[in-house]
Each structure stands twice: as C-alpha cells, then as structure tokens.
Enzyme design. Structure first.
Site, mmCIF file in Angstrom:
data_model
loop_
_atom_site.group_PDB
_atom_site.id
_atom_site.type_symbol
_atom_site.label_atom_id
_atom_site.label_comp_id
_atom_site.label_asym_id
_atom_site.label_seq_id
_atom_site.Cartn_x
_atom_site.Cartn_y
_atom_site.Cartn_z
ATOM 1 N N GLY A 195 0.768 -1.153 0.141
ATOM 2 C CA GLY A 195 -0.033 0.103 0.065
ATOM 3 C C GLY A 195 0.818 1.203 0.018
ATOM 4 N N HIS A 196 1.920 1.239 -0.938
ATOM 5 C CA HIS A 196 2.631 2.454 -0.968
ATOM 6 C C HIS A 196 3.571 2.218 -2.328
ATOM 7 C CE1 HIS A 196 5.624 -0.797 1.052
ATOM 8 N NE2 HIS A 196 6.502 -0.130 0.115
ATOM 9 N N ALA A 197 4.330 3.301 -2.379
ATOM 10 C CA ALA A 197 5.301 3.525 -3.790
ATOM 11 C C ALA A 197 6.686 3.902 -3.012
ATOM 12 C CB ALA A 197 4.837 4.251 -4.761
#
Length: 137
Positions: A53-55
């Site tokens: 749930g991130h970059a």
C-alpha cells in the site's frame, strides 16, 4: 515526475543449480540491476491481511516468494496488473514510482525483499492521492 510504468516491472529468473539433494538459487550482482542495501522479509502474514500500500520515490525493490505464494498488485496511476509470485527462482523487480499492494498470502508464505537503499520514511508515498500527484508532477 516519475515516468515509470507497469511495463518497467519485470519478472526476473533467479539462476538455480539443480541437484537431487535439493535446489540452490543464487542472487548475485548480475541478477538484479542495483547493489542491495537492505534485506527484509514478510512471514506469518494472515491470508486475509494486506501489506504494501505504498510506492517509493527512489528505492527499487526485488520481491521473491521464498515459500508459498502471494499476489502483488502493481499500479502506475494509469494501468494496473496483478502478479502471483509462487516460485523461489523467480523475482519481481519493482522500479521507483510504482504503487504496490500484497495480498492473498498462502499459509507458510515468506516474501523476501531486496532493497536498493536503507529505510527512509521520506522515500515512501503512503497515500494514493499523493502517489497520483507524484506521477503527475
């Protein structure tokens, strides 16, 4: 502006040495295109749990299912695709600027991550709306 796209995500074959006593997989400098600065792994993840749930703005990561399987959903803010990792001799190279979500962990699964840099909270984009802005600017 991050110009990376889903097309920049790659499945890489990890060289393996087959033996009737068991296989050996080797990740050396020729396998992935960056020096490894951090190694971590996810395990005992409940089957209904969600990770990622991130970059990343600068960090590149290489994910390997050492045991079991899990699904990685990748998003470049325009296109999405899902990849099931289930073989310890195949890894997923995720460049900068790609949103990732990990889910559907099988019982006993282990996700190894080889990162191009040490942990830095400033490198993470944790809100999807911020990720979309990052991709546009």
């Amino acid at each position: 502006m991050s110009t990376t796209t889903i097309e920049d995500v790659k499945i890489i074959d990890i060289p393996k040495i087959e033996d009737n006593r068991g296989n050996l997989a080797v990740i050396e400098k020729e396998c992935i295109p960056y020096p490894i600065k951090r190694v971590y792994y996810l395990y005992d993840v409940p089957s209904d749990a969600y990770r990622g749930g991130h970059a990343h703005k600068e960090q590149v990561e290489f994910l390997v299912a050492l045991s079991g399987s899990f699904t990685v959903t990748l998003d470049d803010s325009v296109n999405k695709k899902s990849v099931v990792l289930k073989k310890p001799n195949k890894g997923l190279l995720i460049p900068t600027g790609i949103w990732r979500e990990l889910e559907d962990f099988s019982s006993g699964s282990v996700c190894l991550v080889l990162a191009s840099d040490v942990f830095s909270e400033a490198d993470y984009i944790r809100e999807y709306k911020d990720f979309q802005l990052f991709k546009r600017t």
